[in-house]
Design an enzyme around this catalytic site. Structure first.
Site, PDB file in Angstrom:
ATOM      1  N   HIS A  82       0.863  -1.181   0.000  1.00 45.95           N
ATOM      2  CA  HIS A  82       0.000   0.000   0.000  1.00 45.95           C
ATOM      3  C   HIS A  82       0.893   1.221   0.000  1.00 45.95           C
ATOM      4  CE1 HIS A  82      -3.299   2.702   0.707  1.00 45.95           C
ATOM      5  NE2 HIS A  82      -2.492   3.336   1.541  1.00 45.95           N
ATOM      6  N   ASP A 161     -15.779   1.206   6.229  1.00 44.59           N
ATOM      7  CA  ASP A 161     -14.776   2.186   5.798  1.00 44.59           C
ATOM      8  C   ASP A 161     -15.356   3.107   4.729  1.00 44.59           C
ATOM      9  OD1 ASP A 161     -12.061   3.348   5.462  1.00 44.59           O
ATOM     10  OD2 ASP A 161     -12.341   2.507   3.466  1.00 44.59           O
ATOM     11  N   ARG A 168     -15.698  11.334   6.963  1.00 41.00           N
ATOM     12  CA  ARG A 168     -14.454  12.027   7.361  1.00 41.00           C
ATOM     13  C   ARG A 168     -14.080  13.078   6.336  1.00 41.00           C
ATOM     14  NH1 ARG A 168     -10.460   7.527   7.265  1.00 41.00           N
ATOM     15  NH2 ARG A 168      -8.940   9.133   7.707  1.00 41.00           N
ATOM     16  N   SER A 183      -8.543   2.664   8.278  1.00 38.34           N
ATOM     17  CA  SER A 183      -9.127   2.723   6.936  1.00 38.34           C
ATOM     18  C   SER A 183      -8.254   1.947   5.941  1.00 38.34           C
ATOM     19  CB  SER A 183      -9.251   4.201   6.529  1.00 38.34           C
ATOM     20  OG  SER A 183      -9.565   4.328   5.181  1.00 38.34           O
ATOM     21  N   LYS A 187      -8.892  -2.418   4.632  1.00 38.30           N
ATOM     22  CA  LYS A 187      -9.067  -2.787   3.215  1.00 38.30           C
ATOM     23  C   LYS A 187      -7.968  -3.742   2.763  1.00 38.30           C
ATOM     24  CE  LYS A 187      -9.414   1.512   2.080  1.00 38.30           C
ATOM     25  NZ  LYS A 187      -9.769   2.870   2.150  1.00 38.30           N
TER      26      LYS A 187
HETATM   27  N1  URA Z   1      -6.530   6.354   2.166  1.00 37.82           N
HETATM   28  C1  URA Z   1      -7.497   5.593   2.729  1.00 37.82           C
HETATM   29  O1  URA Z   1      -7.911   4.586   2.183  1.00 37.82           O
HETATM   30  N2  URA Z   1      -7.988   5.982   3.908  1.00 37.82           N
HETATM   31  C2  URA Z   1      -7.558   7.071   4.569  1.00 37.82           C
HETATM   32  O2  URA Z   1      -8.040   7.351   5.641  1.00 37.82           O
HETATM   33  C3  URA Z   1      -6.557   7.857   3.964  1.00 37.82           C
HETATM   34  C4  URA Z   1      -6.057   7.465   2.761  1.00 37.82           C
END
Ligand code: URA
Length: 410
Positions: A82, A161, A168, A183, A187
């Site tokens: 990521h 999320d 958010r 978050s 994922k």
């Molecule tokens: N990317 C995400 O998936 N979530 C966040 O909170 C910030 C960046």
């Protein structure tokens, strides 16, 4: 569970239990906890933070708010990376097929660009026909045949999320380390991974502006990965100039095609190999050989084909998406190029139309910058510092006007 009491406790700096956090996320996902209460709790978390245990519980609750990709016992090891995102950050498109050449599986779920940072899905969608919204059966089918798949979040994965991020985004609660950690990690963990590498960037073109902030976020994500059973490692890197030589969707795909054929650019290849070797079976030198031999290029084409993309378009992607106005920005003087500011370029490229200001905005695949010179190189007056690809004469002139303030030659 009395939600106002939990909000008050967090507001006053208290700690929420594992059960309380799971109950809150379950209620929010079902629609039993109103958005005003969740916004208020998110703001309390923003100011008060969370302990590592609370962050792990929040991640676990979000992960289990939906489905996970399911694997068989004898399937190859699943790995992924990521990146917290940056300007010209196109590493995923090279890394996923390269790792698949190493015999591991890469079920990569990616996002779209928002703000100045580009998104993997937008880049991939510049390939005519390429489908990023696959269901779980299709995901397994592509992985089985190629070893990698690159898709968007499915409806079933981490619905908590999806809802919380949207909230958010409009309540000033995005830049909170526990909320970002939960978050991102929920994922990634929904992919059913064995290993994860985190590419955390800091600098003018990154989400985290300082190395200290990036370090804290990295630490938080690795701790959660460990708590939830996924071996996670980190590469911290500066994002003060764009990665590679291009930024903009189709322009970046063209650069990835070059890199997949083993033709650089060097900084992109280095990042890909550093990240890949953190989760691969083979050592870096073997991965480099696979890349230089063109093995990853073959994998990438197979994946594109299976995801509905037009493989013939790949090598002429900049003709498929050709901006009507292309102009060179030339060095006004000779000297050392010391600044090619990623943040500044990111805003210019966003204004050209390559990115979005709101989640629903369309992106223009053709626009952006390429032939971006690298800092630390010596340039002569009149050398090309970059090329601008614009949709209109007005946006071209504006870009050429503002870009010089983000570039320094001494
Ligand atoms: N990317 C995400 O998936 N979530 C966040 O909170 C910030 C960046």
């Amino acid at each position: 569970m009395h939600i106002p009491t939990l909000i008050e406790r967090k507001r006053d700096g208290g700690v929420l239990s594992d059960e309380e956090i799971h109950a809150v996320i379950a209620a929010f996902t079902r629609g039993d906890m109103p958005e005003y209460q969740m916004s208020s709790l998110a703001m309390a978390i923003f100011f008060r933070g969370m302990t590592p245990e609370e962050t792990a519980a929040l991640t676990d609750a979000m992960l289990h708010s939906g489905t996970m990709l399911a694997w068989n016992e004898h399937d190859p090891m699943r790995v992924d990376k990521h990146s917290t995102g940056g300007i010209g950050d196109k590493t995923s498109l090279v890394l996923a097929p390269l790792l698949a050449c190493d015999g591991v599986w890469v079920p990569m779920i990616s996002g779209r660009g928002l703000g100045i940072t580009g998104g993997t899905l937008d880049k991939l969608e510049s390939i005519p026909g390429f489908r990023t919204q696959l269901n779980e059966v299709e995901i397994h089918n592509v992985i089985d045949q190629v070893g990698c798949v690159m898709v968007g979040q499915t409806a079933g994965i981490c619905p908590a999320d999806k809802k919380l991020y949207a909230l958010r985004d409009v309540t000033g609660t995005v830049p909170s380390i526990p909320l970002i950690t939960a978050s991102i990690m929920s994922k990634k963990l929904a992919e059913g991974l064995n290993r994860l590498v985190l590419d955390v960037k800091y600098g003018s073109g990154a989400f985290m502006k300082t190395e200290e902030q990036a370090h804290q976020l990295a630490q938080s994500m690795v701790t959660v990965g460990r708590a939830l059973g996924v071996r996670s490692s980190v590469r911290l890197s500066a994002m003060n100039e764009p990665t590679g030589e291009s930024a903009g969707n189709a322009l970046e795909v063209a650069e990835c095609v070059r890199c997949l054929k083993g033709e650089g650019p060097q900084d992109l290849e280095d990042i890909v190999l550093d990240l890949a070797s953190a989760v691969a079976v083979s050592p870096r030198v073997d991965l480099q050989e696979m890349l230089r031999r063109g093995d990853a290029w073959v994998k990438f084409q197979q994946m594109v084909e299976l995801q509905g993309g037009n493989v013939e378009a790949l090598e002429k992607i900049t003709s498929v998406h050709r901006a009507p106005f292309i102009a060179e920005l030339k060095a006004p003087a000779s000297g050392m190029l010391t600044r090619m500011d990623a943040g500044g370029l990111g805003y210019v490229i966003l204004e050209l139309g390559a990115g979005r200001s709101k989640a629903a905005d369309p992106v223009d695949f053709a626009v952006g910058c390429d032939q971006i010179a690298k800092t630390g190189t010596h340039v002569h007056a009149g050398d090309v510092l970059l090329r601008v690809h614009a949709r209109t004469k007005r946006t071209l002139d504006h870009a050429l006007d503002v870009l010089p303030q983000h570039i320094e030659i001494i």
